[in-house]
Structures are given as C-alpha cells and as structure tokens.
Design a protein around this motif. Structure first.
Motif, mmCIF file in Angstrom:
data_model
loop_
_atom_site.group_PDB
_atom_site.id
_atom_site.type_symbol
_atom_site.label_atom_id
_atom_site.label_comp_id
_atom_site.label_asym_id
_atom_site.label_seq_id
_atom_site.Cartn_x
_atom_site.Cartn_y
_atom_site.Cartn_z
ATOM 1 N N ARG A 73 -64.552 20.078 111.556
ATOM 2 C CA ARG A 73 -63.514 21.094 111.454
ATOM 3 C C ARG A 73 -63.507 21.900 112.758
ATOM 4 O O ARG A 73 -64.557 22.218 113.315
ATOM 5 C CB ARG A 73 -63.809 22.022 110.260
ATOM 6 C CG ARG A 73 -62.687 22.992 110.003
ATOM 7 C CD ARG A 73 -62.928 23.835 108.747
ATOM 8 N NE ARG A 73 -61.894 24.852 108.675
ATOM 9 C CZ ARG A 73 -60.681 24.637 108.184
ATOM 10 N NH1 ARG A 73 -60.354 23.444 107.715
ATOM 11 N NH2 ARG A 73 -59.770 25.601 108.180
ATOM 12 N N ASP A 110 -58.152 29.553 115.774
ATOM 13 C CA ASP A 110 -57.578 29.627 114.424
ATOM 14 C C ASP A 110 -56.744 28.382 114.129
ATOM 15 O O ASP A 110 -55.839 28.041 114.883
ATOM 16 C CB ASP A 110 -56.708 30.888 114.318
ATOM 17 C CG ASP A 110 -56.038 31.006 112.960
ATOM 18 O OD1 ASP A 110 -56.597 30.471 111.976
ATOM 19 O OD2 ASP A 110 -54.963 31.625 112.887
ATOM 20 N N GLN A 155 -56.594 20.241 111.080
ATOM 21 C CA GLN A 155 -57.587 21.285 111.348
ATOM 22 C C GLN A 155 -58.931 20.695 111.771
ATOM 23 O O GLN A 155 -59.952 21.375 111.765
ATOM 24 C CB GLN A 155 -57.747 22.153 110.086
ATOM 25 C CG GLN A 155 -56.390 22.710 109.642
ATOM 26 C CD GLN A 155 -56.433 23.533 108.372
ATOM 27 O OE1 GLN A 155 -57.400 23.473 107.625
ATOM 28 N NE2 GLN A 155 -55.388 24.318 108.137
ATOM 29 N N SER A 206 -55.653 27.886 110.778
ATOM 30 C CA SER A 206 -55.189 28.072 109.400
ATOM 31 C C SER A 206 -53.731 27.656 109.201
ATOM 32 O O SER A 206 -53.361 27.217 108.122
ATOM 33 C CB SER A 206 -55.391 29.524 108.977
ATOM 34 O OG SER A 206 -54.717 30.375 109.889
ATOM 35 N N ASP A 207 -52.916 27.757 110.252
ATOM 36 C CA ASP A 207 -51.501 27.392 110.090
ATOM 37 C C ASP A 207 -51.177 26.010 110.656
ATOM 38 O O ASP A 207 -50.013 25.631 110.762
ATOM 39 C CB ASP A 207 -50.618 28.458 110.763
ATOM 40 C CG ASP A 207 -50.950 28.657 112.237
ATOM 41 O OD1 ASP A 207 -51.965 28.086 112.709
ATOM 42 O OD2 ASP A 207 -50.203 29.390 112.920
ATOM 43 N N ASN A 210 -58.089 16.679 106.442
ATOM 44 C CA ASN A 210 -58.894 17.840 106.845
ATOM 45 C C ASN A 210 -60.156 18.030 106.011
ATOM 46 O O ASN A 210 -61.138 18.600 106.485
ATOM 47 C CB ASN A 210 -58.045 19.115 106.742
ATOM 48 C CG ASN A 210 -56.911 19.121 107.754
ATOM 49 O OD1 ASN A 210 -57.071 18.645 108.874
ATOM 50 N ND2 ASN A 210 -55.759 19.639 107.363
#
Lengths: 82, 418
Positions: free
Chosen positions: B42, B47, B54, B49-50, B218
């Motif tokens: 990961r 960031d 990921q 998150s969007d 992910n």
C-alpha cells in the motif's frame, strides 16, 4: 536581531542546503572559495534566509567571493531599515 | 540462412547496478527474484484515499547519502538519485577507472519514461503558492529528463556523448540498445547505460488510473500483479533504476574486466496504432522481436529464456503471447518465458534495464526467475515459469519492452565467448 543570531541561522541553512559542517561557517569564509557554495547554490541559501528572517535581499549585494559576514551584514541592513 | 555481415565491434557487459523495490543492489534484487518476493505494498508516502489504485512498488529504505553528497541529492529528483546510485554500483562492479585518456570515449545514456515527476510537481505547486522566487536555481537542470545522465557524467567525468532516450515503458531497453550502437559504430568505448523512473506520485498514479492501466486490487497488494494470469487487472506502478557498464569487448579483455555477458542484439519498432493500446495482432512487437533476432544473427530456436514485458494488463499479456507465438513458432512452447514485473511492479524506464540485468543473471546462474501469481495461464501450452524459479541452461536470453505510444524495444544477451 544580533549578529550571532543571524550567523547561527545562516549556519543552520548552509548545513541543510549545502551540507556544510556548522563549525566551518565563520564570518570571514567565502561562499565560493571556502565553503564550496557556488553562485547557484547561494541563490538557494539566500531564498532560505529571506524566509527565515522575513527579509528581502538584493542579489546585487552578493558578488563572487562574498563571505558569510557579507550576507549577515545584508540581512542586518535590511532589518535595521524596517 | 545467414547473410554475410561486415565484422563489427563486440559489446560486453562488465558491471551492473540496481535500485529496486525488491533490493538496493544487483545481488539483493536477484536474490529476491529467485525467491519470488514481491515489492508491492500500500502507498504510504502520499495521500491515496481518493485514488482508484492505492498500491505500488516503491523503493524503500534508500539513503542517498551512501552514494552522493547532500548538495547533489538535494538538487535532483528521486529518479536521478536512483540512477546515480545504480551507476555507482555498476562502475564499482566493473572495476573501471575513467582516466583522462578514456574519459572522452565514455558515454552515458539513461532512459526514462516520466523523468523527474516529483521536481516537476513541486515547481508547479511552488510557483502557484509562493511565486517565481521559490523556483530553485537548479530547477532548470533537475526538471529535465536528461538530468540523471547529466549527473552521472558529472560524477564520473564521462565526456563522450550523453543523454536520455524516452520511449515510455521501453526506455531502459532503448537506452541499452542505442548505447550498444555507440560502441559498435566507434563513438564510444564504454557507455553507462540504463534507465530510471520514480513515477509513484499522485499525478502519475492518477493519470495511469485514468488510462485504465493500473490494477485496483488494493486489498491484496502481493497478488495484484499477475502477468499472464487470466484474472489480471492492470499493472503496478514502481520506482527504480538499473545501469549497466557496456564496454567494447577487446578493451574489456585487455584490462581483465569481469565480463558478465555479451550484448548481441537490439531491435526497435513502433506500432503507430494508438496512444496507449498495443496493435491488436502485436505487429510492432513482432517486428521488434524479429529485428533483434536478425541483429543478433540468431534463429528464434536458439533463444533459451525470454524475460517478457509481461505488465499484467489485459492487452499487453495477450498480445505479447501472440507475438511470441508468431515469431517463435514451435519453440514458443519450449522456451521459458517469465515476467519479473510480477515481483518488481513496472519500473517504467528502469524496467528494461533491470530486466536485462535479470537476463544476464539467468545466463550466469542457469536459473530463470518465476512469474509469481500466474495461477490460470493465458496460454496453457507456454511455460510462464509460474510461482517458482526453474533451472535451465541459458546461453541466449531475450528481454522485451513494449511501451505506450507503441514504442517497442527488444534486447538479446548471450553467454560470453571470446
């Protein structure tokens, strides 16, 4: 701000930007000849000093062979004029 | 059928360096490949998150101070730091010294697909937030794709031709192939050649997601990259660098250099079909494979190992398989074919360089690295070397790279025989 405070601040910047040992950063040392800080690296040092001390330094004040003391005096001069 | 060819200067590999998600040296990288270790995790450095994807294969625990002074690494992008570090390892391994006589005969060719992504986004953000004064004095040099080659030349005093070839995912292979020509044609006696990229950035992940190229598995990073497996769903972005010391063979022999293998063939082509999708019949890939075989003056049946491009995208793996079938005929079912990207992810411009290094080691060790996560193969008759490394006598190995914009490049290495 005292000369010592400005000197210490510049030493921290030179350590961060150019990897110099703080002990070698004395007022009579030339950036180019003693500290291996060439004119481009000096621009980075000056921009970092402007942010740290909240001043604007004219590049004309710094010529080939400028010393740490020259930069300290430039910063003091700007601070005194505020 | 063998046509008569004019004799040409032979090119050997005398050193290599690797910075990768599965090892920070050639030896560590090769050990990880044979052990089937994945470098995919990961993303934690920014960031995500969007972002639809990921996960990535990033270089971890890399300390630039081990390879270069602080003021050098501060002025350059991570991709160039990786390239310089790999070059340092390669030059040490080759036991070569660049004295005044040799220096003008030493070239540097470091390919990259995306180049200094981090520096470029920092410049844009700094300009927007703070204005032009915040754009640093080394930005002009460091925001260019040739900055890795420039820093390497500076470090070693290499004064021959230098630069950066950019052919997307094929850049590393293109760099090695074009550098081989420099030596063959007499422009250089030595070239530090390879590739580097650090495209695990928010902008590069976002753009590759929009191109629908990345895996979105992910929740299962280590199983996300599945080249030639029917359940594959895209490639994994990765960072790294690979550099080889290429050297004119007679010179290498005279100085008693450690000769790892000979670089014998290079073929390049372009699909001229679509910005990202490969030609549906792999016409460009076939053309590059055939060109490399012709350049190496060998028959397809002589190839003992293929390090595939094998990205884990639906299209690449199907079409690469088709191209290999077309070019290799019956031999396609006999030759081991593996994708080391299953473990490293796709290092873009570095991929071809580190994969050529893997091919060299397959020759030297008589073992071919596996394709991990290949559970349900695309073509059941081919040996994709699933899960674990296999012992094979390898005298000739091929490394394939097929990039966006239809760039195709193939290199062939051979066990060294004077």
């Amino acid at each position: 701000m005292t000369t010592e405070e400005i000197h210490e601040g510049l030493a921290a910047i030179l350590q961060e930007v150019a990897g110099n040992d703080p002990a070698e950063i004395q007022l009579d040392k030339s950036f180019a000849n003693d500290l291996d800080v060439d004119s481009l690296l000096l621009v980075e040092v000056v921009v970092a000093a402007e942010e740290r001390f909240g001043v604007s330094i004219s590049e004309d004040d710094l010529k080939e062979g400028s010393t740490v003391g020259d930069l300290v005096r430039s910063i003091q001069g700007v601070l005194a004029a505020v | 059928m063998r046509a008569e060819h004019a004799p040409r200067r032979r090119v050997v590999i005398t050193g290599s360096g690797v910075i990768s998600p599965i090892g920070l040296s050639t030896a560590a990288f090769w050990d990880s490949l044979l052990a089937g270790r994945s470098g995919i995790r990961r993303i934690e450095s920014f960031d995500v998150s969007d972002l639809p994807t990921q996960i990535a294969a990033q270089v971890r625990d890399f300390d630039p101070e081990q390879y270069m002074p602080r003021k050098v690494w501060r002025r350059i992008d991570p991709f160039a730091r990786y390239a310089l570090a790999a070059a340092v390892e390669a030059v040490e391994a080759a036991k070569i010294e660049f004295d005044e006589e040799l220096a003008p005969r030493v070239g540097v060719q470091i390919g990259s697909g995306y180049g200094p992504s981090t520096v470029q986004s920092q410049v844009t953000l700094g300009l927007l937030e703070h204005g032009p004064r915040r754009v640093g004095p080394f930005t002009s040099a460091a925001s260019a794709i040739d900055s890795a080659a420039g820093e390497i030349a500076l470090r070693f005093g290499a004064k021959g031709p230098s630069g950066a070839i950019s052919t997307a995912c094929a850049s590393g292979t293109s760099a090695i192939g074009e550098a081989m020509r420099w030596i063959q044609y007499g422009a250089c006696d030595v070239v530090l050649a390879g590739g580097a990229d650090d495209s695990v950035t928010r902008s590069d992940i976002a753009s590759a997601c929009s191109a629908r190229a990345l895996s979105r598995r992910n929740d299962d990073p280590e199983n996300a990259c599945r080249p030639f497996d029917k359940e594959r769903d895209g490639f994994i972005m990765a960072s790294g660098a690979g550099v080889l010391v290429l050297e004119e063979a007679e010179r290498a022999m005279r100085r008693g250099a450690p000769i790892l293998a000979e670089l014998v063939g290079y073929g390049a082509s372009t699909d001229a079909y679509h910005p990202t999708a490969p030609h549906p019949e792999g016409a460009g890939a076939q053309q590059a494979l055939r060109a490399a075989l012709a350049d190496a003056r060998i028959d397809p049946s002589e190839v003992d190992y293929i390090n595939a491009h094998g990205t884990s995208t639906t299209l690449n793996d199907r079409i690469e398989t088709l191209a290999i079938r077309k070019v290799f005929g019956d031999h396609a079912t006999r030759v081991p074919i593996s994708s080391t990207k299953s473990m490293t992810g796709h290092m873009i411009g570095a991929a071809g360089a580190v994969e050529a290094i893997a091919a060299v080691h397959a020759i030297r060790d008589g073992v071919v690295p596996p394709t991990v996560n290949c559970f349900d193969p695309e073509d059941t008759e081919l040996n994709y070397v699933p899960h674990t490394a296999q012992q094979h006598k390898v005298e000739i190995a091929m490394s394939n790279s097929f990039g966006f914009a239809g760039h195709n490049a193939v290199a062939i290495v051979r066990a060294w025989k004077p």
